[in-house]
Design an enzyme around this catalytic site. Structure first.
Site, PDB file in Angstrom:
ATOM      1  N   HIS A   1     -38.140 -26.756  -0.568  1.00 38.25           N
ATOM      2  CA  HIS A   1     -37.159 -25.881  -0.478  1.00 38.25           C
ATOM      3  C   HIS A   1     -37.210 -24.972  -1.707  1.00 38.25           C
ATOM      4  O   HIS A   1     -36.746 -26.042  -3.184  1.00 38.25           O
ATOM      5  CB  HIS A   1     -35.494 -25.652  -0.592  1.00 38.25           C
ATOM      6  CG  HIS A   1     -35.451 -26.354   1.140  1.00 38.25           C
ATOM      7  ND1 HIS A   1     -35.294 -24.778   2.018  1.00 38.25           N
ATOM      8  CD2 HIS A   1     -36.200 -27.463   2.222  1.00 38.25           C
ATOM      9  CE1 HIS A   1     -35.420 -25.692   3.344  1.00 38.25           C
ATOM     10  NE2 HIS A   1     -35.195 -26.575   3.365  1.00 38.25           N
TER      11      HIS A   1
ATOM     12  N   CYS B   1     -39.886 -23.611   4.075  1.00 36.73           N
ATOM     13  CA  CYS B   1     -39.829 -24.505   4.740  1.00 36.73           C
ATOM     14  C   CYS B   1     -40.075 -24.021   7.074  1.00 36.73           C
ATOM     15  O   CYS B   1     -41.434 -23.838   7.546  1.00 36.73           O
ATOM     16  CB  CYS B   1     -38.227 -25.238   4.811  1.00 36.73           C
ATOM     17  SG  CYS B   1     -38.089 -26.542   5.853  1.00 36.73           S
ATOM     18  N   TYR B   2     -38.918 -24.342   7.862  1.00 32.87           N
ATOM     19  CA  TYR B   2     -38.783 -24.006   8.735  1.00 32.87           C
ATOM     20  C   TYR B   2     -39.192 -21.790   9.011  1.00 32.87           C
ATOM     21  O   TYR B   2     -40.902 -22.138   9.534  1.00 32.87           O
ATOM     22  CB  TYR B   2     -37.938 -23.968  10.187  1.00 32.87           C
ATOM     23  CG  TYR B   2     -37.675 -23.284  11.349  1.00 32.87           C
ATOM     24  CD1 TYR B   2     -38.273 -24.127  12.148  1.00 32.87           C
ATOM     25  CD2 TYR B   2     -38.070 -21.583  11.219  1.00 32.87           C
ATOM     26  CE1 TYR B   2     -38.036 -23.239  13.640  1.00 32.87           C
ATOM     27  CE2 TYR B   2     -37.772 -21.243  13.161  1.00 32.87           C
ATOM     28  CZ  TYR B   2     -38.055 -21.989  13.475  1.00 32.87           C
ATOM     29  OH  TYR B   2     -38.482 -21.551  15.295  1.00 32.87           O
TER      30      TYR B   2
ATOM     31  N   GLY C   1     -34.553 -23.454   8.942  1.00 34.62           N
ATOM     32  CA  GLY C   1     -33.246 -23.956   9.699  1.00 34.62           C
ATOM     33  C   GLY C   1     -33.710 -24.863  10.699  1.00 34.62           C
ATOM     34  O   GLY C   1     -34.355 -26.146  10.505  1.00 34.62           O
TER      35      GLY C   1
ATOM     36  N   SER D   1      -4.248 -20.410  -2.889  1.00 33.19           N
ATOM     37  CA  SER D   1      -3.487 -21.721  -2.982  1.00 33.19           C
ATOM     38  C   SER D   1      -4.240 -22.535  -4.352  1.00 33.19           C
ATOM     39  O   SER D   1      -2.920 -24.119  -4.823  1.00 33.19           O
ATOM     40  CB  SER D   1      -5.212 -22.764  -2.351  1.00 33.19           C
ATOM     41  OG  SER D   1      -6.036 -23.044  -3.063  1.00 33.19           O
ATOM     42  N   GLY D   2      -4.153 -21.878  -5.353  1.00 31.72           N
ATOM     43  CA  GLY D   2      -4.117 -22.084  -6.429  1.00 31.72           C
ATOM     44  C   GLY D   2      -5.306 -22.721  -7.045  1.00 31.72           C
ATOM     45  O   GLY D   2      -5.757 -22.160  -8.409  1.00 31.72           O
ATOM     46  N   GLY D   3      -6.096 -22.618  -6.531  1.00 32.85           N
ATOM     47  CA  GLY D   3      -7.482 -22.756  -6.942  1.00 32.85           C
ATOM     48  C   GLY D   3      -8.449 -21.406  -6.579  1.00 32.85           C
ATOM     49  O   GLY D   3      -8.451 -20.586  -6.998  1.00 32.85           O
ATOM     50  N   VAL D   4      -9.687 -21.661  -8.007  1.00 31.73           N
ATOM     51  CA  VAL D   4     -10.172 -20.836  -8.438  1.00 31.73           C
ATOM     52  C   VAL D   4     -10.846 -19.613  -6.814  1.00 31.73           C
ATOM     53  O   VAL D   4     -10.406 -18.538  -7.052  1.00 31.73           O
ATOM     54  CB  VAL D   4     -11.705 -21.563  -8.280  1.00 31.73           C
ATOM     55  CG1 VAL D   4     -12.738 -20.088  -9.044  1.00 31.73           C
ATOM     56  CG2 VAL D   4     -11.697 -22.022  -9.732  1.00 31.73           C
ATOM     57  N   ASP D   5     -11.255 -20.072  -5.788  1.00 34.97           N
ATOM     58  CA  ASP D   5     -11.115 -19.261  -4.961  1.00 34.97           C
ATOM     59  C   ASP D   5     -10.465 -17.686  -4.190  1.00 34.97           C
ATOM     60  O   ASP D   5     -10.743 -16.536  -3.912  1.00 34.97           O
ATOM     61  CB  ASP D   5     -11.875 -19.978  -3.872  1.00 34.97           C
ATOM     62  CG  ASP D   5     -12.881 -21.474  -3.683  1.00 34.97           C
ATOM     63  OD1 ASP D   5     -13.722 -20.608  -5.023  1.00 34.97           O
ATOM     64  OD2 ASP D   5     -13.270 -22.472  -2.750  1.00 34.97           O
ATOM     65  N   SER D   6      -8.891 -18.838  -3.920  1.00 35.64           N
ATOM     66  CA  SER D   6      -8.016 -17.590  -3.195  1.00 35.64           C
ATOM     67  C   SER D   6      -7.580 -16.961  -4.440  1.00 35.64           C
ATOM     68  O   SER D   6      -6.962 -16.113  -4.572  1.00 35.64           O
ATOM     69  CB  SER D   6      -6.847 -18.909  -2.961  1.00 35.64           C
ATOM     70  OG  SER D   6      -6.636 -19.676  -3.719  1.00 35.64           O
ATOM     71  N   SER D   7      -8.041 -17.990  -5.534  1.00 36.93           N
ATOM     72  CA  SER D   7      -6.880 -16.384  -7.010  1.00 36.93           C
ATOM     73  C   SER D   7      -7.868 -15.884  -7.127  1.00 36.93           C
ATOM     74  O   SER D   7      -7.310 -14.917  -7.484  1.00 36.93           O
ATOM     75  CB  SER D   7      -7.281 -17.945  -8.346  1.00 36.93           C
ATOM     76  OG  SER D   7      -6.332 -18.795  -8.026  1.00 36.93           O
TER      77      SER D   7
ATOM     78  N   LYS E   1     -19.766 -21.030  -5.779  1.00 37.71           N
ATOM     79  CA  LYS E   1     -18.666 -21.228  -6.140  1.00 37.71           C
ATOM     80  C   LYS E   1     -18.892 -20.210  -8.034  1.00 37.71           C
ATOM     81  O   LYS E   1     -17.650 -20.311  -8.121  1.00 37.71           O
ATOM     82  CB  LYS E   1     -18.296 -22.548  -6.282  1.00 37.71           C
ATOM     83  CG  LYS E   1     -16.840 -23.173  -7.536  1.00 37.71           C
ATOM     84  CD  LYS E   1     -15.270 -23.106  -6.413  1.00 37.71           C
ATOM     85  CE  LYS E   1     -14.973 -23.657  -5.802  1.00 37.71           C
ATOM     86  NZ  LYS E   1     -13.850 -23.463  -5.041  1.00 37.71           N
TER      87      LYS E   1
ATOM     88  N   GLU F   1     -35.346 -22.953  -3.262  1.00 41.73           N
ATOM     89  CA  GLU F   1     -34.070 -22.273  -3.444  1.00 41.73           C
ATOM     90  C   GLU F   1     -32.888 -23.959  -4.344  1.00 41.73           C
ATOM     91  O   GLU F   1     -32.358 -23.504  -4.766  1.00 41.73           O
ATOM     92  CB  GLU F   1     -33.219 -21.562  -2.550  1.00 41.73           C
ATOM     93  CG  GLU F   1     -32.830 -22.611  -0.818  1.00 41.73           C
ATOM     94  CD  GLU F   1     -34.581 -22.481  -0.474  1.00 41.73           C
ATOM     95  OE1 GLU F   1     -33.750 -22.970   1.026  1.00 41.73           O
ATOM     96  OE2 GLU F   1     -35.155 -22.877  -1.363  1.00 41.73           O
TER      97      GLU F   1
END
Length: 516
Positions: A172, A85-86, A51, A226-232, A372, A174
């Site tokens: 970190h 970390c924090y 954090g 939008s036609g991108g990966v996420d919205s598709s 993603k 991760e």
């Protein structure tokens, strides 16, 4: 299951993602979650995230107003705890150790030297590169703890109370830059916590579809496509949940890739059939952005206008009450919307902090807690083609956040042409699938050049290409010089407004992937 207590780190969901990769279910809760609520989850282990806060001032005195701490009962639940970390500093401070500001901050790679494994570092080399991001350090361990490893500037970079299964890491694990980071997390989750690896991505899809169907009922659902990966992927997931109740809306802002509207008709016209609605809003977006140069203002204007267009479209249908967006976790965390409320705003994403406060549609964001590459996994499970899933990320605001300064149709056209050249050359060289994201940026400055034996004074385009796994961290792509040269020559020769091309070699952090 594993509980993650979020202190506002940029990487909290990345911790969750690493745990999910092991097949273990986990949940993120705010740092101050009631201890009874945590106990009710019967977790196999607890992770304290990083954090932006500080446990110490210059004199090592805690600032009560700025320091988030968990309920002390968390440490009495008798389950393994890992502080990162924090979270490492919280673990040490609450249990009686000391935390002070370090004389030399560490940001980036550091060399960790291990003294002992304690089960956490089994199978890990004695010296390894780790990713640091801290200005405070543990200077005295709590009673019962032993040091596991140190760096040049952090004598207690890894500590443990092996008997009570309490561990702290200043670095970190991760983040992909930490060598053996995945192994360290695996050791904690599967060996120390003895968690059962029985969670799968199909579980996420089934649960998300069921939740969407229950939430929507018989109402229509509008998907911002939008036609991108996420919205598709979001559209496909919602279609699985509600079928013909789906209305997919594509808005041409004038800030998209060249020929994007035609591609949407070709690909999604068949996929979504009568559910696809195409809206030409180029004039509205350029008008709204006229004279605006500040990046945050651009993003909020675009998000607000998107919201109004979706409302106008929804009003044409009876019983359309929901808006689905392909929001991902990096969008959420960079917009300062962490579970804890302690994350800093890096940049407002149009789909997170830019929508109108009085939006009349209720938001559904089924991918909000994914990265993603996880979204691509969901898309493959749902049967989407590689043509859709293999595309590079493209920002919702489009070229507006790749134009430094005012956004105009003429400046957008320059980037559309440069972008098309870059993609054509990179694909021809067989590098497209090796790169996470690539794009041009119009810098808003001009440079002296020589063209046809005459002086020129024209625009400068920056080319940005990065390698990444999840978008939270990234390194600049080591593209062959011949390919860079081909891109530069074509941009300068084919776009009269440009006389110089530069290549961005900055990692994330300290930079973000996009320039604005």
């Amino acid at each position: 299951m594993i509980v993650i207590l979020d202190f506002g780190s940029q990487y909290t969901q990345l911790l969750a993602r690493r745990i999910r990769e092991l097949g273990v279910y986990c949940e993120i809760h705010p740092y101050d979650a009631p201890v009874e609520a945590i106990r009710a989850k019967t977790p196999s282990g607890i992770v304290l995230s990083g954090g932006p806060s500080s446990l110490a001032d210059g004199n090592g005195v805690r600032s009560e107003d700025l320091t988030p701490l968990p309920h002390p009962g968390v440490f009495m639940l008798g389950v393994p705890i890992l502080g990162v970390c924090y979270g490492h500093q919280v673990l040490a401070k609450v249990l009686g150790g000391k935390v002070k500001k370090t004389s030399k901050r560490e940001f980036g790679l550091a060399k960790l030297s291990l003294e002992r494994s304690a089960g956490l570092f089994d199978g890990v080399e004695p010296k390894l590169d780790v990713w640091m991001s801290h200005g405070d350090e543990v200077t005295a361990m709590p009673f019962g703890f032993v040091p596991l490893g140190s760096t040049e500037n952090a004598p207690f970079a890894a500590i443990a109370n092996v008997h009570k299964k309490l561990y702290g890491l200043q670095f970190h694990p991760e983040v992909s830059h930490t060598k053996y980071g995945g192994k360290i997390i695996q050791n904690f989750i599967l060996e120390v916590c003895q968690a059962e690896p029985n969670w799968r991505m199909k579980t996420f899809i089934d649960d998300a579809a069921a939740q969407i169907a229950e939430e929507a009922g018989q109402a229509r659902v509008l998907v911002a496509l939008s036609g991108g990966v996420d919205s598709s992927v979001a559209a496909r997931l919602v279609h699985k949940a509600v079928g013909k109740q789906l209305i997919a809306v594509f808005v041409d802002t004038g800030l998209l890739k060249a020929d994007e509207t035609e591609r949407i008709r070709r690909v999604f016209g068949k996929l979504l059939e009568d559910s696809l609605v195409m809206i030409d809003a180029k004039d509205r977006f350029f008008s709204a952005l006229k004279g605006v140069t500040e990046p945050e203002k651009k993003r909020k204007i675009i998000g607000h206008l998107f919201g109004r267009i979706f409302e106008e479209t929804a009003s044409q249908y009876k019983d359309l009450r929901y808006l689905v967006q392909g929001t991902l976790y990096p969008d959420v965390i960079e917009s300062g919307k962490s579970v804890s409320g302690k994350a800093h705003v890096i940049k407002t994403h149009h789909n997170v902090g830019g929508l109108p406060d009085d939006l009349k549609l209720k938001l559904l964001e089924p991918l909000r807690h994914l990265f993603k590459d996880e979204v691509r996994q969901v898309g493959r499970e749902l049967g989407l083609s590689d043509e859709i899933l293999g595309r590079h990320p493209f920002p919702g605001p489009g070229f507006a956040v790749r134009i430094i300064g005012e956004v105009t149709p003429e400046r957008a056209e320059i980037l559309q042409k440069a972008d098309a050249i870059i993609e054509e050359e990179v694909r021809r060289a067989g590098y497209y699938d090796r790169i996470w994201q690539m794009f041009p940026v119009l810098l808003g400055v001009q440079s002296v050049g020589v063209m046809g034996d005459a002086r020129s004074y024209k625009d400068v385009v920056a080319f940005r290409a990065v390698e990444s796994t999840d978008g939270m961290t990234a390194d600049w792509a080591k593209i062959p010089h011949d390919l860079l040269g081909a891109i530069s020559r074509r941009i300068v020769n084919e776009i009269p407004a440009v006389s110089r091309v530069v290549y961005d070699i900055t990692s994330k952090p300290p930079a973000t992937i996009e320039w604005e």
